[in-house]
Design a protein around this motif. Structure first.
Motif, PDB file in Angstrom:
ATOM      1  N   GLN A 329       6.239  11.917   7.333  1.00  0.00           N
ATOM      2  CA  GLN A 329       5.036  12.470   6.715  1.00  0.00           C
ATOM      3  C   GLN A 329       4.479  11.536   5.644  1.00  0.00           C
ATOM      4  OE1 GLN A 329       4.863  17.000   6.311  1.00  0.00           O
ATOM      5  NE2 GLN A 329       7.065  16.669   6.572  1.00  0.00           N
ATOM      6  N   ALA A 330       5.331  10.738   5.031  1.00  0.00           N
ATOM      7  CA  ALA A 330       4.837   9.734   4.085  1.00  0.00           C
ATOM      8  C   ALA A 330       4.036   8.659   4.813  1.00  0.00           C
ATOM      9  CB  ALA A 330       6.002   9.109   3.321  1.00  0.00           C
ATOM     10  N   VAL A 331       4.498   8.284   6.024  1.00  0.00           N
ATOM     11  CA  VAL A 331       3.745   7.328   6.841  1.00  0.00           C
ATOM     12  C   VAL A 331       2.392   7.928   7.228  1.00  0.00           C
ATOM     13  CG1 VAL A 331       3.706   6.038   9.015  1.00  0.00           C
ATOM     14  CG2 VAL A 331       5.840   6.229   7.715  1.00  0.00           C
ATOM     15  N   LEU A 332       2.396   9.206   7.627  1.00  0.00           N
ATOM     16  CA  LEU A 332       1.149   9.867   7.998  1.00  0.00           C
ATOM     17  C   LEU A 332       0.194   9.969   6.807  1.00  0.00           C
ATOM     18  CD1 LEU A 332       2.392  12.792  10.292  1.00  0.00           C
ATOM     19  CD2 LEU A 332       1.411  10.605  10.975  1.00  0.00           C
ATOM     20  N   ALA A 333       0.747  10.175   5.614  1.00  0.00           N
ATOM     21  CA  ALA A 333      -0.099  10.249   4.422  1.00  0.00           C
ATOM     22  C   ALA A 333      -0.817   8.921   4.192  1.00  0.00           C
ATOM     23  CB  ALA A 333       0.744  10.622   3.205  1.00  0.00           C
ATOM     24  N   ASP A 334      -0.137   7.811   4.482  1.00  0.00           N
ATOM     25  CA  ASP A 334      -0.797   6.510   4.381  1.00  0.00           C
ATOM     26  C   ASP A 334      -1.916   6.397   5.414  1.00  0.00           C
ATOM     27  OD1 ASP A 334       0.857   5.700   2.330  1.00  0.00           O
ATOM     28  OD2 ASP A 334       2.256   4.625   3.639  1.00  0.00           O
ATOM     29  N   GLY A 335      -1.652   6.880   6.635  1.00  0.00           N
ATOM     30  CA  GLY A 335      -2.690   6.871   7.661  1.00  0.00           C
ATOM     31  C   GLY A 335      -3.883   7.717   7.261  1.00  0.00           C
ATOM     32  N   GLU A 336      -3.612   8.865   6.664  1.00  0.00           N
ATOM     33  CA  GLU A 336      -4.695   9.741   6.207  1.00  0.00           C
ATOM     34  C   GLU A 336      -5.524   9.060   5.125  1.00  0.00           C
ATOM     35  OE1 GLU A 336      -4.897  14.444   5.373  1.00  0.00           O
ATOM     36  OE2 GLU A 336      -3.527  13.346   4.056  1.00  0.00           O
ATOM     37  N   ALA A 337      -4.853   8.357   4.220  1.00  0.00           N
ATOM     38  CA  ALA A 337      -5.573   7.646   3.158  1.00  0.00           C
ATOM     39  C   ALA A 337      -6.480   6.562   3.737  1.00  0.00           C
ATOM     40  CB  ALA A 337      -4.572   7.030   2.178  1.00  0.00           C
ATOM     41  N   LEU A 338      -6.029   5.896   4.806  1.00  0.00           N
ATOM     42  CA  LEU A 338      -6.878   4.900   5.471  1.00  0.00           C
ATOM     43  C   LEU A 338      -8.093   5.553   6.111  1.00  0.00           C
ATOM     44  CD1 LEU A 338      -4.207   2.627   7.188  1.00  0.00           C
ATOM     45  CD2 LEU A 338      -5.773   1.946   5.356  1.00  0.00           C
ATOM     46  N   LEU A 339      -7.889   6.689   6.770  1.00  0.00           N
ATOM     47  CA  LEU A 339      -9.002   7.375   7.422  1.00  0.00           C
ATOM     48  C   LEU A 339     -10.038   7.859   6.419  1.00  0.00           C
ATOM     49  CD1 LEU A 339      -7.022   9.505  10.054  1.00  0.00           C
ATOM     50  CD2 LEU A 339      -8.475   7.534  10.537  1.00  0.00           C
ATOM     51  N   GLU A 340      -9.588   8.191   5.212  1.00  0.00           N
ATOM     52  CA  GLU A 340     -10.486   8.734   4.187  1.00  0.00           C
ATOM     53  C   GLU A 340     -11.033   7.663   3.250  1.00  0.00           C
ATOM     54  OE1 GLU A 340      -8.194  11.721   2.246  1.00  0.00           O
ATOM     55  OE2 GLU A 340      -8.322  13.136   3.926  1.00  0.00           O
ATOM     56  N   GLY A 341     -10.597   6.419   3.420  1.00  0.00           N
ATOM     57  CA  GLY A 341     -11.072   5.350   2.548  1.00  0.00           C
ATOM     58  C   GLY A 341     -10.406   5.320   1.195  1.00  0.00           C
ATOM     59  N   LYS A 342      -9.347   6.117   0.995  1.00  0.00           N
ATOM     60  CA  LYS A 342      -8.621   6.109  -0.278  1.00  0.00           C
ATOM     61  C   LYS A 342      -7.647   4.932  -0.350  1.00  0.00           C
ATOM     62  CE  LYS A 342      -8.956  11.111  -0.836  1.00  0.00           C
ATOM     63  NZ  LYS A 342      -8.202  12.403  -0.877  1.00  0.00           N
ATOM     64  N   ALA A 343      -7.335   4.373   0.794  1.00  0.00           N
ATOM     65  CA  ALA A 343      -6.551   3.138   0.881  1.00  0.00           C
ATOM     66  C   ALA A 343      -7.260   2.219   1.875  1.00  0.00           C
ATOM     67  CB  ALA A 343      -5.120   3.424   1.323  1.00  0.00           C
ATOM     68  N   THR A 344      -6.971   0.947   1.807  1.00  0.00           N
ATOM     69  CA  THR A 344      -7.681  -0.019   2.644  1.00  0.00           C
ATOM     70  C   THR A 344      -6.710  -0.896   3.417  1.00  0.00           C
ATOM     71  OG1 THR A 344      -7.768  -1.605   0.804  1.00  0.00           O
ATOM     72  CG2 THR A 344      -9.663  -0.128   1.085  1.00  0.00           C
ATOM     73  N   ILE A 345      -7.237  -1.505   4.473  1.00  0.00           N
ATOM     74  CA  ILE A 345      -6.489  -2.501   5.236  1.00  0.00           C
ATOM     75  C   ILE A 345      -6.590  -3.828   4.490  1.00  0.00           C
ATOM     76  CG2 ILE A 345      -6.331  -3.741   7.426  1.00  0.00           C
ATOM     77  CD1 ILE A 345      -7.774  -1.334   8.710  1.00  0.00           C
ATOM     78  N   PRO A 346      -5.477  -4.462   4.147  1.00  0.00           N
ATOM     79  CA  PRO A 346      -5.562  -5.741   3.427  1.00  0.00           C
ATOM     80  C   PRO A 346      -6.304  -6.796   4.262  1.00  0.00           C
ATOM     81  CG  PRO A 346      -3.331  -4.847   3.326  1.00  0.00           C
ATOM     82  CD  PRO A 346      -4.085  -4.018   4.320  1.00  0.00           C
ATOM     83  N   PHE A 347      -7.251  -7.471   3.637  1.00  0.00           N
ATOM     84  CA  PHE A 347      -7.967  -8.551   4.317  1.00  0.00           C
ATOM     85  C   PHE A 347      -7.085  -9.796   4.314  1.00  0.00           C
ATOM     86  CE2 PHE A 347     -11.295 -12.014   4.110  1.00  0.00           C
ATOM     87  CZ  PHE A 347     -11.642 -11.912   5.451  1.00  0.00           C
ATOM     88  N   TRP A 348      -7.086 -10.504   5.420  1.00  0.00           N
ATOM     89  CA  TRP A 348      -6.133 -11.579   5.647  1.00  0.00           C
ATOM     90  C   TRP A 348      -6.476 -12.886   4.946  1.00  0.00           C
ATOM     91  CZ3 TRP A 348      -7.917  -8.021   8.960  1.00  0.00           C
ATOM     92  CH2 TRP A 348      -9.171  -8.255   9.522  1.00  0.00           C
ATOM     93  N   ARG A 349      -7.649 -12.980   4.345  1.00  0.00           N
ATOM     94  CA  ARG A 349      -8.040 -14.267   3.739  1.00  0.00           C
ATOM     95  C   ARG A 349      -8.169 -14.195   2.213  1.00  0.00           C
ATOM     96  NH1 ARG A 349     -12.944 -17.182   6.176  1.00  0.00           N
ATOM     97  NH2 ARG A 349     -11.854 -18.930   5.191  1.00  0.00           N
ATOM     98  N   GLY A 350      -7.857 -13.047   1.623  1.00  0.00           N
ATOM     99  CA  GLY A 350      -7.977 -12.931   0.178  1.00  0.00           C
ATOM    100  C   GLY A 350      -7.607 -11.535  -0.277  1.00  0.00           C
ATOM    101  N   PRO A 351      -7.539 -11.318  -1.593  1.00  0.00           N
ATOM    102  CA  PRO A 351      -7.148 -10.006  -2.131  1.00  0.00           C
ATOM    103  C   PRO A 351      -8.284  -8.993  -2.060  1.00  0.00           C
ATOM    104  CG  PRO A 351      -7.628 -11.517  -3.924  1.00  0.00           C
ATOM    105  CD  PRO A 351      -7.749 -12.323  -2.660  1.00  0.00           C
ATOM    106  N   LEU A 352      -8.710  -8.700  -0.852  1.00  0.00           N
ATOM    107  CA  LEU A 352      -9.761  -7.725  -0.594  1.00  0.00           C
ATOM    108  C   LEU A 352      -9.218  -6.659   0.350  1.00  0.00           C
ATOM    109  CD1 LEU A 352     -12.631 -10.290   0.095  1.00  0.00           C
ATOM    110  CD2 LEU A 352     -12.502  -8.782  -1.911  1.00  0.00           C
ATOM    111  N   GLY A 353      -9.862  -5.506   0.338  1.00  0.00           N
ATOM    112  CA  GLY A 353      -9.468  -4.437   1.249  1.00  0.00           C
ATOM    113  C   GLY A 353     -10.608  -4.069   2.172  1.00  0.00           C
ATOM    114  N   ILE A 354     -10.285  -3.679   3.407  1.00  0.00           N
ATOM    115  CA  ILE A 354     -11.284  -3.236   4.381  1.00  0.00           C
ATOM    116  C   ILE A 354     -11.197  -1.717   4.498  1.00  0.00           C
ATOM    117  CG2 ILE A 354     -12.074  -3.396   6.768  1.00  0.00           C
ATOM    118  CD1 ILE A 354     -10.656  -6.120   6.909  1.00  0.00           C
TER     119      ILE A 354
END
Length: 412
Positions: A329-354
């Motif tokens: 459920q902790a893994v799912l909570a991370d997935g939920e945060a990605l779907l809601e924009g509360k967490a981001t996918i790390p961008f591979w070329r710099g300290p940015l989030g998608i």
């Protein structure tokens, strides 16, 4: 399609790794034997004709609608001679017997199959509606009784059992060999699972997972890309009739053409209604998965369990250590945060989030060169924190002996 996978099928054929003396065995139901005798479609037809199906019959309808979608995907592949493609599409990873010469594939065939899968998931959810919140029930199914009528002849052939179709993916249907004694080891029988109301929430979650994948595929409309690649492939094949393959051997076709289709699809403007539908389905996957863990935590029996609580043992023989539910459920909570924009996918070329949630809400094309360089996703850069890998790493470490991939497929 997922991990369009073969989500349910892969786990349905995972054999016990060891004897589970703490798990109480259960006998297969008459419905299980009916599936073994008649197959998925005839059993489903009879159940749909019932005026007032019982809760266990409704669960059977839902499960057979899901498995019927897998069977349909297998037949679709055989019709067009489509080989295994690593599980990227629903029902796509198994080696299938090619009993008939394949037909030429129409460009619209993939979209039609995705639509058919969506319809099957809708029917499955309709049968499941209210089951998880209702009275307890139990439906005992022997996984040995499950088979897929791949050649549509109405009879079970030796290579149409669930275990045989997935031979070498999760479990081998061939006997083993004891090198110490020199004696062959016969394959063990598949277990009998008693599905209950908690599993109704689990299956509902899986239907949403698959539906989300189908919606995302259709958002990019594969038909124009298939039309372009298939028509060009026909010209190439015609030119080869003289006997000259060209600089690249024909064996590369099955790699080049699917890759070309995928790359061309990603250049298209996605349908926002479909990407939003995909996100909604995946959010429901998480919600129903949480409901499952709430219900399974309340169980006090230990008979024919599918996914166990900390006091139970899975009848599959797959080891789920204490705390699996909390870790997942902790893994799912991370997935939920990605779907809601509360967490981001790390961008591979710099300290940015998608911001994946923003893309699903208002999608743009994802050409490969633009994604790699960054310009195609620059409009979705966000200051929200990147998703933390600690939850997934903790889950993976906990399920290291079982295999994190198998555990994820089973838990959805």
């Amino acid at each position: 399609m997922k991990r369009l996978t073969l989500p349910l099928l892969v786990t349905l054929t995972a054999l016990p790794a060891q004897a589970q003396s703490d798990s109480q065995p259960v006998e297969p139901s008459a419905l299980s034997r009916e599936i073994a005798q008649n197959g998925i479609a005839p059993t489903l037809e009879r159940l749909h004709a019932l005026p007032t199906p019982t809760p266990d019959e409704r669960f059977a309808i839902a499960g057979l609608e899901f498995l019927g979608a897998v069977e349909s995907a297998y037949r679709w592949r055989v019709s067009y001679g489509i080989g295994p493609v690593g599980g990227m599409l629903f029902g796509s990873a198994a080696d299938l017997p090619q009993a008939v010469p394949p037909q030429p594939m129409p460009p619209e065939a993939l979209a039609r199959q995705a639509e058919a899968t969506l319809a099957a998931m809708d029917r499955s959810r309709a049968a499941l509606d209210g089951l998880a919140a209702g009275a307890e029930f139990g439906l005992a199914i022997s996984l040995d009784d499950l088979w897929f009528d791949v050649d549509s002849d109405g009879r079970r052939s030796p290579d149409e059992g669930a275990a045989e179709l997935l031979d070498g993916i999760i479990w081998s249907s061939l006997p083993g060999f004891d090198f110490e004694t020199g004696e062959p080891i016969p394959p063990a029988a598949l277990p009998v699972i008693r599905f209950d109301r908690a599993d109704a929430a689990w299956l509902t979650a899986y239907t949403h997972l698959v539906s989300g994948g189908a919606e995302l595929l259709l958002a990019f409309d594969p038909t124009p890309s298939l039309q372009k690649v298939l028509s060009t492939r026909a010209r190439i094949d015609e030119s080869r009739m003289a006997g000259d393959e060209g600089l690249l051997p024909a064996m590369m076709d099955d790699f080049i053409d699917p890759l070309a289709i995928a790359i061309d699809m990603l250049r298209q403007q996605p349908d926002a209604q479909r990407t939003r539908a995909a996100r909604a389905h995946w959010q429901q996957t998480i919600a129903n998965n949480r409901q499952f863990w709430t219900l399974v935590a309340q169980e006090t029996d230990n008979a024919g369990e599918w996914i166990p609580n900390d006091a139970q043992v899975s009848a599959t023989g797959i080891a789920f250590p204490p705390g699996t539910g909390i870790a997942w459920q902790a893994v799912l909570a991370d997935g939920e945060a990605l779907l809601e924009g509360k967490a981001t996918i790390p961008f591979w070329r710099g300290p940015l989030g998608i911001d994946m949630g923003a893309w699903l809400e208002n999608p743009a094309p994802l050409p490969v060169d633009g994604v790699i360089q960054g310009w195609a996703v620059a409009g979705y850069f966000s200051d929200a924190p990147p998703v933390n890998p600690e939850s997934f790493q903790r889950f993976s470490d906990m399920l290291l002996d079982t295999g994190p991939f198998l555990a994820m497929v089973m838990l959805n």
